[in-house]
Scaffold this motif. Structure first.
Motif, PDB file in Angstrom:
ATOM      1  N   GLU A 120      -9.786  26.826 -34.975  1.00 17.30           N
ATOM      2  CA  GLU A 120      -9.740  27.427 -36.328  1.00 17.30           C
ATOM      3  C   GLU A 120     -10.050  26.458 -37.467  1.00 17.30           C
ATOM      4  O   GLU A 120     -10.259  26.872 -38.587  1.00 17.30           O
ATOM      5  N   GLY A 121     -10.070  25.147 -37.193  1.00 18.25           N
ATOM      6  CA  GLY A 121     -10.294  24.165 -38.263  1.00 18.25           C
ATOM      7  C   GLY A 121      -9.070  24.066 -39.154  1.00 18.25           C
ATOM      8  O   GLY A 121      -8.068  24.727 -38.920  1.00 18.25           O
ATOM      9  N   VAL A 122      -9.182  23.218 -40.194  1.00 17.77           N
ATOM     10  CA  VAL A 122      -8.037  23.061 -41.109  1.00 17.77           C
ATOM     11  C   VAL A 122      -8.344  23.790 -42.407  1.00 17.77           C
ATOM     12  O   VAL A 122      -9.318  23.497 -43.079  1.00 17.77           O
ATOM     13  N   GLU A 123      -7.498  24.724 -42.726  1.00 15.82           N
ATOM     14  CA  GLU A 123      -7.670  25.449 -43.973  1.00 15.82           C
ATOM     15  C   GLU A 123      -6.758  24.815 -45.020  1.00 15.82           C
ATOM     16  O   GLU A 123      -5.618  24.461 -44.703  1.00 15.82           O
ATOM     17  N   VAL A 124      -7.259  24.678 -46.240  1.00 12.73           N
ATOM     18  CA  VAL A 124      -6.408  24.101 -47.284  1.00 12.73           C
ATOM     19  C   VAL A 124      -5.963  25.207 -48.237  1.00 12.73           C
ATOM     20  O   VAL A 124      -6.547  26.280 -48.261  1.00 12.73           O
ATOM     21  N   TYR A 125      -4.920  24.932 -49.006  1.00 10.12           N
ATOM     22  CA  TYR A 125      -4.534  25.844 -50.087  1.00 10.12           C
ATOM     23  C   TYR A 125      -5.287  25.374 -51.329  1.00 10.12           C
ATOM     24  O   TYR A 125      -4.937  24.308 -51.883  1.00 10.12           O
ATOM     25  N   PRO A 126      -6.293  26.105 -51.804  1.00  9.80           N
ATOM     26  CA  PRO A 126      -7.054  25.621 -52.967  1.00  9.80           C
ATOM     27  C   PRO A 126      -6.178  25.263 -54.171  1.00  9.80           C
ATOM     28  O   PRO A 126      -6.423  24.238 -54.818  1.00  9.80           O
ATOM     29  N   PRO A 127      -5.110  26.033 -54.501  1.00 11.03           N
ATOM     30  CA  PRO A 127      -4.307  25.604 -55.665  1.00 11.03           C
ATOM     31  C   PRO A 127      -3.647  24.239 -55.457  1.00 11.03           C
ATOM     32  O   PRO A 127      -3.422  23.512 -56.419  1.00 11.03           O
ATOM     33  N   ALA A 128      -3.352  23.903 -54.192  1.00 14.04           N
ATOM     34  CA  ALA A 128      -2.740  22.592 -53.932  1.00 14.04           C
ATOM     35  C   ALA A 128      -3.756  21.487 -54.207  1.00 14.04           C
ATOM     36  O   ALA A 128      -3.431  20.449 -54.801  1.00 14.04           O
ATOM     37  N   VAL A 129      -5.000  21.733 -53.802  1.00 15.36           N
ATOM     38  CA  VAL A 129      -6.042  20.720 -54.034  1.00 15.36           C
ATOM     39  C   VAL A 129      -6.287  20.575 -55.533  1.00 15.36           C
ATOM     40  O   VAL A 129      -6.399  19.465 -56.063  1.00 15.36           O
ATOM     41  N   ARG A 130      -6.304  21.711 -56.221  1.00 10.51           N
ATOM     42  CA  ARG A 130      -6.503  21.653 -57.681  1.00 10.51           C
ATOM     43  C   ARG A 130      -5.370  20.870 -58.354  1.00 10.51           C
ATOM     44  O   ARG A 130      -5.601  20.048 -59.226  1.00 10.51           O
ATOM     45  N   LEU A 131      -4.143  21.126 -57.895  1.00  6.68           N
ATOM     46  CA  LEU A 131      -2.999  20.421 -58.486  1.00  6.68           C
ATOM     47  C   LEU A 131      -3.113  18.915 -58.229  1.00  6.68           C
ATOM     48  O   LEU A 131      -2.900  18.102 -59.129  1.00  6.68           O
ATOM     49  N   LEU A 132      -3.500  18.565 -57.001  1.00  9.06           N
ATOM     50  CA  LEU A 132      -3.659  17.140 -56.684  1.00  9.06           C
ATOM     51  C   LEU A 132      -4.694  16.498 -57.603  1.00  9.06           C
ATOM     52  O   LEU A 132      -4.491  15.397 -58.127  1.00  9.06           O
ATOM     53  N   ALA A 157      -9.590  15.888 -41.316  1.00 14.35           N
ATOM     54  CA  ALA A 157     -10.337  17.123 -41.042  1.00 14.35           C
ATOM     55  C   ALA A 157     -10.436  17.987 -42.300  1.00 14.35           C
ATOM     56  O   ALA A 157     -11.412  18.694 -42.503  1.00 14.35           O
ATOM     57  N   ALA A 158      -9.415  17.904 -43.158  1.00 13.10           N
ATOM     58  CA  ALA A 158      -9.435  18.723 -44.378  1.00 13.10           C
ATOM     59  C   ALA A 158     -10.204  18.031 -45.501  1.00 13.10           C
ATOM     60  O   ALA A 158     -10.446  18.630 -46.548  1.00 13.10           O
ATOM     61  N   GLY A 159     -10.589  16.773 -45.294  1.00  9.72           N
ATOM     62  CA  GLY A 159     -11.352  16.044 -46.326  1.00  9.72           C
ATOM     63  C   GLY A 159     -10.502  15.716 -47.546  1.00  9.72           C
ATOM     64  O   GLY A 159     -10.996  15.724 -48.665  1.00  9.72           O
ATOM     65  N   LEU A 160      -9.224  15.429 -47.326  1.00 11.95           N
ATOM     66  CA  LEU A 160      -8.338  15.227 -48.471  1.00 11.95           C
ATOM     67  C   LEU A 160      -7.783  13.802 -48.576  1.00 11.95           C
ATOM     68  O   LEU A 160      -6.959  13.535 -49.442  1.00 11.95           O
ATOM     69  N   VAL A 415     -16.680  26.372 -50.503  1.00 16.60           N
ATOM     70  CA  VAL A 415     -16.791  24.942 -50.850  1.00 16.60           C
ATOM     71  C   VAL A 415     -15.720  24.146 -50.091  1.00 16.60           C
ATOM     72  O   VAL A 415     -16.008  23.097 -49.496  1.00 16.60           O
ATOM     73  N   ALA A 416     -14.475  24.682 -50.074  1.00 24.39           N
ATOM     74  CA  ALA A 416     -13.389  23.978 -49.371  1.00 24.39           C
ATOM     75  C   ALA A 416     -13.705  23.878 -47.875  1.00 24.39           C
ATOM     76  O   ALA A 416     -13.506  22.831 -47.248  1.00 24.39           O
ATOM     77  N   GLY A 417     -14.219  24.961 -47.307  1.00 26.77           N
ATOM     78  CA  GLY A 417     -14.556  24.969 -45.873  1.00 26.77           C
ATOM     79  C   GLY A 417     -15.655  23.963 -45.574  1.00 26.77           C
ATOM     80  O   GLY A 417     -15.601  23.230 -44.575  1.00 26.77           O
ATOM     81  N   CYS A 418     -16.635  23.912 -46.450  1.00 25.78           N
ATOM     82  CA  CYS A 418     -17.757  22.989 -46.245  1.00 25.78           C
ATOM     83  C   CYS A 418     -17.234  21.550 -46.334  1.00 25.78           C
ATOM     84  O   CYS A 418     -17.596  20.701 -45.512  1.00 25.78           O
TER      85      CYS A 418
END
Ligand SMILES: O=P(O)(O)OC[C@H]1O[C@H](O[C@H]2O[C@H](CO)[C@@H](O)[C@H](O)[C@H]2O)[C@H](O)[C@@H](O)[C@@H]1O
Length: 525
Positions: A120-132, A157-160, A415-418
């Motif tokens: 399934e890959g790693v899915e991120v919570y976009p609001p969490a990335v925005r907050l970071l 894997a999440a690119g974070l 964009v997050a998936g890519c």
């Protein structure tokens, strides 16, 4: 700035750092972990019931939350088994997944987790990335503190990875023999690595054990992120506040930045900054929103003749560089002037008079990743009306200005998936645009430093002036803080900025440059 709808505000006046749990706060891997635990314990309990002719009582969501969630892997196994009055031999770290021991079960759970991750890959919570991104832009230090031994792999894997200054994960905790959450030690280690006192740091946690750890550690603020479970359960566990989404967490500007409306207007303080121009001056200018107004179609951001004439005149007296997110050839095509320096792709691609050319080496190595990202995004967004992919040599922009609001999450996810598939690329934002670019320590500020060095203008007695309007220009404002002059083109925007002065709009940029020409030209004449 805190948004009016914020439930809680992280203020730089009260806090220096934010410590994030990973699974369930930043990445959606808590779901993957929960499913792996269920698969493990249901099979184990069923087998055991068959062998002992007892009753099979499946592993429940509540079991997950109470006994397993947030704890180190082996600790979770022991804790859950104990809750059912069961125990297993400890075994040893070398036990394989087939072993009926605590270590064996731990290996089995990890194998299930990795199977699901690969699927399934790693899915991120976009609001969490925005907050970071926001808190880092506002000057907070950040750490990820997770009990997971897979913390590093999940982050990569999440690119974070680039969004954290420190990481304390299950591997590190094991190495340092730190007790896991709900003990506070891993969070305390995170704060120590960031060099901040716990009282000046916030903890963001979705698990009860993690919230308890934050509370016991004496952290300045503990925010419970309720992804499931009963309302109020995290507050009961010790959180100061409970939110269901990180978009409810606001950010207050850091000590270096301030709200745009509080930044003095340059044209009303000219004596002040002119006084600083006693030696040489070098001028760095962003393009879109600074030299040209923002227009609906990126290809139509043409430079006005009046601005071109001003730039041409300025370049007679001082070095002038255009530092832009645009692709270098397109930027030069818009400006159509000789004798200037141009830095395209947010400073990765620089060209100057006399055929001088520089391309950032580490960025060059990532060109195949950018090619792949461009292909994937073009394909993924083909069905979303209004979404546009713009390739620059060292970045890929996804414009969403013309996308209807209901479909914006799809663009964000694409964009997050890519980015998750290309963890060496990093995501940045701008005016109705997302960008993927090389995730290395290079930005407009670094390009300015490079140019100053290349032009022999590094020393004292030189005042670098940078004018820009967007988030990527903040990198340059920060780089020049204290040694140069940062001017933000305000427009209608309201956000924190590190600029020293503000200009109202593009026309005021031109007038400011006029004052500069009169000053430096007068000095030379
Ligand atoms: O660093 P800059 O020179 O400011 O470039 C930033 C981005 O500018 C362009 O996009 C922005 O301007 C467009 C034209 O006004 C507008 O339509 C778009 O919504 C804005 O995001 C450019 O297309 C990007 O490649 C640059 O990164």
């Amino acid at each position: 700035m805190a948004s009016p709808s914020s439930t809680v505000v992280l203020s730089r006046h009260e806090l220096d750092a934010v410590l994030f749990d990973l699974d369930g706060v930043v990445t959606r891997t808590a779901r993957v972990h929960a499913a792996a635990w269920k698969r493990l314990f249901d099979a184990y309990l069923e087998g055991r019931a068959r062998r002992t002719e007892g009753r099979f009582q499946p592993f429940t969501d509540e079991d997950y939350r109470r006994f397993v969630d947030g704890r180190p892997r082996l600790e979770g196994i022991r804790c859950f088994l104990e809750s059912r009055g069961l125990s297993l031999p400890e075994g040893t770290p070398g036990d394989g997944p087939e072993a009926e021991t605590v270590h064996g079960l731990g290996e089995r759970k990890n194998a299930y987790f990795h199977e699901a991750l690969a699927r399934e890959g790693v899915e991120v919570y976009p609001p969490a990335v925005r907050l970071l991104e926001q808190i880092r832009a506002a000057g907070f230090r950040t750490a990820v503190v997770t009990s997971s031994r897979n913390g590093e792999a999940v982050l990569r894997a999440a690119g974070l990875e680039h969004l954290f200054d420190a990481r304390v994960d299950g591997v590190e905790a094991g190495r340092l023999e730190l007790p896991g959450k709900p003990a506070p030690d891993t969070f305390l280690e995170g704060a120590r690595r960031l060099g901040v006192a716990p009282g000046r740091a916030a903890v963001l946690e979705d698990a009860r054990s993690g919230v308890q750890a934050g509370r016991r550690g004496g952290f300045g603020c503990v925010i419970g992120v309720r992804r499931s479970g009963a309302e109020g359960a995290l507050v009961k566990a010790g959180a100061d506040v409970e939110v269901t989404e990180l978009s409810s967490v606001g950010v207050e500007a850091d000590l270096e930045t301030r709200p745009m409306r509080e930044v003095p207007l340059a044209m009303e303080r000219r004596e002040e900054w002119l006084r600083r121009m006693t030696g040489r001056v070098a001028v760095f200018l962003d393009y879109d929103g600074t030299l040209t107004p923002i227009v609906p179609v990126p290809e139509e951001a043409f430079l006005a003749d009046s601005m071109r004439t001003t730039l041409e005149e300025l370049a007679r007296y001082v070095p002038v560089a255009i530092v832009s997110g645009r692709d270098l050839p397109m930027l030069k095509g818009f400006v159509k002037l000789q004798g200037l320096y141009f830095a395209g792709s947010h400073g990765f691609d620089i060209e100057g008079p006399g055929g001088r050319h520089f391309q950032q080496e580490e960025g060059k190595a990532l060109l195949p990743e950018l090619d792949a990202a461009e292909r994937e995004l073009t394909e993924a967004l083909a069905g979303i009306p209004g979404a546009g992919v713009e390739r620059k040599r060292f970045s890929v922009a996804v414009h969403w200005r013309h996308v209807e609001a209901a479909r914006l999450p799809e663009v964000e996810q694409a964009v997050a998936g890519c980015q998750a598939r290309h963890p060496k690329l990093t995501r940045s934002g701008g005016k109705k645009v997302f960008e993927l670019r090389p995730g290395i320590d290079w930005h407009k500020g670094r390009a300015v430093e490079w140019l100053l060095k290349a032009l022999g203008l590094e020393g004292e007695g030189v005042l670098p002036v940078f004018i820009g309007d967007d988030l990527t220009d903040e990198d340059a404002f920060r780089t020049l803080k204290g040694r140069g002059l940062g001017l933000v083109v305000r427009g209608d925007e309201e956000r924190p900025t590190a600029a020293d002065y503000a200009l109202r709009d593009v026309e005021e940029v031109r007038r400011f440059l006029g004052v500069l020409i009169a000053h430096v030209g007068g000095a030379k004449r």
